[in-house]
Design a protein around this motif. Structure first.
Motif, PDB file in Angstrom:
ATOM      1  N   LEU A  39       0.725  -1.139  -0.024  1.00  0.00           N
ATOM      2  CA  LEU A  39       0.090   0.042   0.010  1.00  0.00           C
ATOM      3  C   LEU A  39       1.110   1.222   0.039  1.00  0.00           C
ATOM      4  CD1 LEU A  39      -2.839   1.290   0.216  1.00  0.00           C
ATOM      5  CD2 LEU A  39      -2.671   1.047   2.756  1.00  0.00           C
ATOM      6  N   THR A  40       0.630   2.229  -0.853  1.00  0.00           N
ATOM      7  CA  THR A  40       1.720   3.178  -1.269  1.00  0.00           C
ATOM      8  C   THR A  40       0.905   4.576  -0.630  1.00  0.00           C
ATOM      9  OG1 THR A  40       1.125   3.433  -3.701  1.00  0.00           O
ATOM     10  CG2 THR A  40       3.066   1.981  -2.649  1.00  0.00           C
ATOM     11  N   MET A  41      -0.372   4.658  -1.128  1.00  0.00           N
ATOM     12  CA  MET A  41      -1.324   5.751  -0.711  1.00  0.00           C
ATOM     13  C   MET A  41      -2.707   5.606  -0.523  1.00  0.00           C
ATOM     14  SD  MET A  41      -1.505   9.122  -3.515  1.00  0.00           S
ATOM     15  CE  MET A  41       0.465   9.516  -3.029  1.00  0.00           C
ATOM     16  N   VAL A  42      -3.249   6.538   0.350  1.00  0.00           N
ATOM     17  CA  VAL A  42      -4.566   6.266   0.677  1.00  0.00           C
ATOM     18  C   VAL A  42      -5.150   7.910  -0.029  1.00  0.00           C
ATOM     19  CG1 VAL A  42      -6.450   6.379   2.347  1.00  0.00           C
ATOM     20  CG2 VAL A  42      -4.697   4.893   2.500  1.00  0.00           C
ATOM     21  N   ILE A  43      -6.044   7.510  -0.879  1.00  0.00           N
ATOM     22  CA  ILE A  43      -6.787   8.952  -1.384  1.00  0.00           C
ATOM     23  C   ILE A  43      -8.207   9.237  -0.801  1.00  0.00           C
ATOM     24  CG2 ILE A  43      -7.659  10.181  -3.502  1.00  0.00           C
ATOM     25  CD1 ILE A  43      -5.487   8.396  -5.100  1.00  0.00           C
ATOM     26  N   ASP A  44      -8.336  10.314  -0.033  1.00  0.00           N
ATOM     27  CA  ASP A  44      -9.619  10.685   0.476  1.00  0.00           C
ATOM     28  C   ASP A  44     -10.408  11.321  -0.520  1.00  0.00           C
ATOM     29  OD1 ASP A  44      -9.391   9.536   3.032  1.00  0.00           O
ATOM     30  OD2 ASP A  44      -8.199  11.294   3.613  1.00  0.00           O
ATOM     31  N   PRO A  45     -11.752  11.251  -0.751  1.00  0.00           N
ATOM     32  CA  PRO A  45     -12.759  11.787  -1.583  1.00  0.00           C
ATOM     33  C   PRO A  45     -12.871  13.316  -1.436  1.00  0.00           C
ATOM     34  CG  PRO A  45     -14.184  11.037  -0.196  1.00  0.00           C
ATOM     35  CD  PRO A  45     -12.524  10.320   0.295  1.00  0.00           C
ATOM     36  N   ARG A  46     -12.720  14.027  -2.598  1.00  0.00           N
ATOM     37  CA  ARG A  46     -13.380  15.492  -2.467  1.00  0.00           C
ATOM     38  C   ARG A  46     -14.772  15.562  -3.034  1.00  0.00           C
ATOM     39  NH1 ARG A  46      -9.432  13.410  -5.077  1.00  0.00           N
ATOM     40  NH2 ARG A  46      -9.384  14.620  -6.794  1.00  0.00           N
ATOM     41  N   ARG A  47     -15.578  16.046  -2.146  1.00  0.00           N
ATOM     42  CA  ARG A  47     -16.987  15.735  -2.206  1.00  0.00           C
ATOM     43  C   ARG A  47     -17.448  17.213  -3.009  1.00  0.00           C
ATOM     44  NH1 ARG A  47     -16.108  13.002   2.370  1.00  0.00           N
ATOM     45  NH2 ARG A  47     -17.083  11.000   2.353  1.00  0.00           N
ATOM     46  N   ALA A  48     -18.505  17.008  -3.977  1.00  0.00           N
ATOM     47  CA  ALA A  48     -18.848  18.315  -4.769  1.00  0.00           C
ATOM     48  C   ALA A  48     -20.323  18.237  -5.075  1.00  0.00           C
ATOM     49  CB  ALA A  48     -18.142  18.601  -5.903  1.00  0.00           C
ATOM     50  N   ASP A  49     -21.107  19.430  -5.059  1.00  0.00           N
ATOM     51  CA  ASP A  49     -22.436  19.255  -5.390  1.00  0.00           C
ATOM     52  C   ASP A  49     -22.420  19.640  -6.918  1.00  0.00           C
ATOM     53  OD1 ASP A  49     -25.318  19.565  -6.063  1.00  0.00           O
ATOM     54  OD2 ASP A  49     -25.698  20.162  -3.857  1.00  0.00           O
ATOM     55  N   LEU A  50     -23.020  18.890  -7.960  1.00  0.00           N
ATOM     56  CA  LEU A  50     -23.088  19.481  -9.353  1.00  0.00           C
ATOM     57  C   LEU A  50     -24.121  20.160  -9.621  1.00  0.00           C
ATOM     58  CD1 LEU A  50     -21.554  16.370 -11.066  1.00  0.00           C
ATOM     59  CD2 LEU A  50     -20.447  17.923 -10.495  1.00  0.00           C
ATOM     60  N   GLY A  51     -25.047  20.180  -8.536  1.00  0.00           N
ATOM     61  CA  GLY A  51     -26.167  21.199  -8.846  1.00  0.00           C
ATOM     62  C   GLY A  51     -27.475  20.586  -8.374  1.00  0.00           C
ATOM     63  N   HIS A  52     -28.452  20.928  -7.807  1.00  0.00           N
ATOM     64  CA  HIS A  52     -29.814  20.297  -7.491  1.00  0.00           C
ATOM     65  C   HIS A  52     -29.930  19.183  -6.943  1.00  0.00           C
ATOM     66  CE1 HIS A  52     -31.202  23.353 -10.541  1.00  0.00           C
ATOM     67  NE2 HIS A  52     -30.380  23.148 -11.354  1.00  0.00           N
ATOM     68  N   GLY A  53     -28.945  18.975  -6.022  1.00  0.00           N
ATOM     69  CA  GLY A  53     -28.718  17.905  -5.272  1.00  0.00           C
ATOM     70  C   GLY A  53     -27.942  16.697  -5.805  1.00  0.00           C
ATOM     71  N   LEU A  54     -27.339  16.573  -6.806  1.00  0.00           N
ATOM     72  CA  LEU A  54     -26.506  15.524  -7.457  1.00  0.00           C
ATOM     73  C   LEU A  54     -25.142  15.552  -6.976  1.00  0.00           C
ATOM     74  CD1 LEU A  54     -26.251  13.091  -9.088  1.00  0.00           C
ATOM     75  CD2 LEU A  54     -25.619  14.731 -11.159  1.00  0.00           C
ATOM     76  N   LEU A  55     -24.920  15.042  -5.430  1.00  0.00           N
ATOM     77  CA  LEU A  55     -23.467  14.825  -5.148  1.00  0.00           C
ATOM     78  C   LEU A  55     -22.597  13.945  -5.800  1.00  0.00           C
ATOM     79  CD1 LEU A  55     -24.997  14.482  -1.420  1.00  0.00           C
ATOM     80  CD2 LEU A  55     -24.292  16.880  -2.858  1.00  0.00           C
ATOM     81  N   VAL A  56     -21.394  14.310  -5.973  1.00  0.00           N
ATOM     82  CA  VAL A  56     -20.266  13.326  -6.350  1.00  0.00           C
ATOM     83  C   VAL A  56     -19.086  13.513  -5.567  1.00  0.00           C
ATOM     84  CG1 VAL A  56     -18.693  13.538  -8.219  1.00  0.00           C
ATOM     85  CG2 VAL A  56     -20.971  14.004  -8.801  1.00  0.00           C
ATOM     86  N   GLN A  57     -18.324  12.371  -5.442  1.00  0.00           N
ATOM     87  CA  GLN A  57     -17.243  12.071  -4.748  1.00  0.00           C
ATOM     88  C   GLN A  57     -16.190  11.885  -5.882  1.00  0.00           C
ATOM     89  OE1 GLN A  57     -17.664   9.900  -0.635  1.00  0.00           O
ATOM     90  NE2 GLN A  57     -17.995   8.712  -2.151  1.00  0.00           N
ATOM     91  N   ARG A  58     -15.103  12.805  -5.839  1.00  0.00           N
ATOM     92  CA  ARG A  58     -13.960  12.972  -6.940  1.00  0.00           C
ATOM     93  C   ARG A  58     -12.903  12.341  -6.167  1.00  0.00           C
ATOM     94  NH1 ARG A  58     -14.360  17.210 -11.220  1.00  0.00           N
ATOM     95  NH2 ARG A  58     -15.755  15.853 -11.822  1.00  0.00           N
ATOM     96  N   ILE A  59     -12.478  11.148  -6.919  1.00  0.00           N
ATOM     97  CA  ILE A  59     -11.137  10.407  -6.549  1.00  0.00           C
ATOM     98  C   ILE A  59      -9.930  10.582  -7.281  1.00  0.00           C
ATOM     99  CG2 ILE A  59     -10.341   8.089  -5.638  1.00  0.00           C
ATOM    100  CD1 ILE A  59     -13.155   9.107  -4.608  1.00  0.00           C
ATOM    101  N   LEU A  60     -10.079  10.469  -8.538  1.00  0.00           N
ATOM    102  CA  LEU A  60      -8.979  10.762  -9.688  1.00  0.00           C
ATOM    103  C   LEU A  60      -9.536  11.796 -10.654  1.00  0.00           C
ATOM    104  CD1 LEU A  60      -7.498   7.404 -10.624  1.00  0.00           C
ATOM    105  CD2 LEU A  60      -6.363   8.997  -8.991  1.00  0.00           C
ATOM    106  N   PRO A  61      -8.507  13.012 -11.018  1.00  0.00           N
ATOM    107  CA  PRO A  61      -6.945  12.739 -10.464  1.00  0.00           C
ATOM    108  C   PRO A  61      -6.960  13.422  -9.136  1.00  0.00           C
ATOM    109  CG  PRO A  61      -7.808  14.721 -12.028  1.00  0.00           C
ATOM    110  CD  PRO A  61      -8.956  13.878 -12.073  1.00  0.00           C
ATOM    111  N   PHE A  62      -5.895  13.112  -8.498  1.00  0.00           N
ATOM    112  CA  PHE A  62      -5.630  13.732  -7.267  1.00  0.00           C
ATOM    113  C   PHE A  62      -4.183  14.300  -7.307  1.00  0.00           C
ATOM    114  CE2 PHE A  62      -3.625  12.691  -3.046  1.00  0.00           C
ATOM    115  CZ  PHE A  62      -4.445  13.477  -2.433  1.00  0.00           C
ATOM    116  N   ALA A  63      -3.850  15.477  -6.522  1.00  0.00           N
ATOM    117  CA  ALA A  63      -2.847  16.205  -6.677  1.00  0.00           C
ATOM    118  C   ALA A  63      -1.446  15.273  -6.290  1.00  0.00           C
ATOM    119  CB  ALA A  63      -2.707  17.307  -5.377  1.00  0.00           C
ATOM    120  N   LYS A  64      -1.419  14.352  -5.665  1.00  0.00           N
ATOM    121  CA  LYS A  64      -0.373  13.626  -5.544  1.00  0.00           C
ATOM    122  C   LYS A  64      -0.240  12.140  -6.334  1.00  0.00           C
ATOM    123  CE  LYS A  64       0.727  15.679  -0.996  1.00  0.00           C
ATOM    124  NZ  LYS A  64       0.932  15.089   0.464  1.00  0.00           N
TER     125      LYS A  64
END
Length: 302
Positions: free
Chosen positions: A2-27
């Motif tokens: 195991l080399t890395m654990v990526i936590d999700p960045r959560r975003a609301d695309l509008g009108h309640g559609l929630l997204v967890q973005r995993i890739l791309p990640f800064a590192k």
């Protein structure tokens, strides 16, 4: 290892559609050829609200998009004239190549009913030799995808090769993409033979080396050393296993991916100038380039 654990960045695309973005990640911008991973939902919306989250026509180059649903449905249209209702368990593989546009519309009032809509969308970067290939779209039914069960583990191979299974989904480089469901306490290891490997925990939890990891996290592994044992937590786990061999570094801007920065600039101009066509039955609106105050698209002269 195991080399890395990526936590999700959560975003609301509008009108309640929630997204967890995993890739791309800064590192960690890529895992094998996978350069993008979004997990939308699960989200429920009343029938009168579903059309508000439609995704208008937008362009891609240099990649394949992979749409995979756990629940709900969405209607895909693209500039090739394809119309496809995407439903759970099927694989919808769109190769942009030199350029394609598509829309994702929620035309079914029940698209967010029941368990709600839950969608995973990933992008797979094309090898340099295939970046300018002709665009295409393929739908693969559930029956065409190999499945396996071993005790408390069930899996479906979405694409590539893994665990002795081979998918008929057309790909452009060595990779694997697996949907796996583990019952509580079930143990397994990752596919071998690939340069880069990762696990996205869609729900539940797993332990690696005695350390717990929870839903929304991506665990990135290399192929050096012994394969660790992965164990599902007390509630089990739903996992997406993905990875493959590297296709080299990539530039990514908005919906464009390329090994050449100047190709990204050309794609911007192509979209503004109308050289990437709109879906023929969904051509009355589109998404302009980001940070544009007004739709800049100029239709070419006939």
């Amino acid at each position: 290892m195991l080399t890395m654990v990526i936590d999700p960045r959560r975003a609301d695309l509008g009108h309640g559609l929630l997204v967890q973005r995993i890739l791309p990640f800064a590192k960690r911008r890529m895992v094998g050829p996978f350069i993008f991973l979004d997990h939308a939902g699960p989200v429920q919306l009343p029938a009168q609200e579903v059309r508000k989250v439609d995704v208008r026509p937008h362009p891609h180059i240099g990649l394949s998009t992979v749409s995979y649903l756990f629940s709900g449905n969405v209607t895909h249209r693209d500039s090739l004239g394809v119309k496809q209702v995407i439903v759970p368990g099927e694989v919808n593989w769109m190769t942009a190549g030199r350029g394609i546009s598509h829309s994702e519309r929620f035309e079914d009032p029940a698209a967010f009913a029941g368990q709600g809509l839950e969608l995973l969308q990933s992008w797979v970067a094309l090898p340099e030799a295939d970046e300018e290939t002709d665009p295409s779209f393929d739908n693969y039914l559930v029956e065409a995808l190999p499945e396996a069960r071993d005790g408390d583990i069930w899996m479906r191979l979405i694409a590539g090769e893994a665990y002795g299974l081979h998918s008929k989904v057309k790909t452009h480089s060595p990779l694997f993409y697996v949907h796996a469901v583990l019952q509580a306490g079930a143990s397994f290891t990752l596919p071998r033979g690939y340069e880069e490997r990762a696990i996205y925990i869609a729900s539940g939890s797993i332990e690696v080396g005695g350390q717990p990891h929870v839903a929304g996290q991506m665990l990135v592994f290399d192929r050096v050393g012994d394969d660790p044992t992965l164990k599902a937590g007390t509630a089990g786990a739903v996992l997406m296993l993905l990875g493959g061999d590297s296709v080299g570094p990539r530039h990514i801007w908005w919906n464009f991916v390329s090994s050449r920065k100047e190709r990204i600039e050309q794609a911007k101009d192509d979209w503004e100038s109308g050289r990437i066509a709109l879906p023929p039955d969904d051509d009355e609106e589109f998404i302009p380039l980001p940070h544009q105050a007004a739709p800049p698209r100029i239709e070419p002269l006939s």
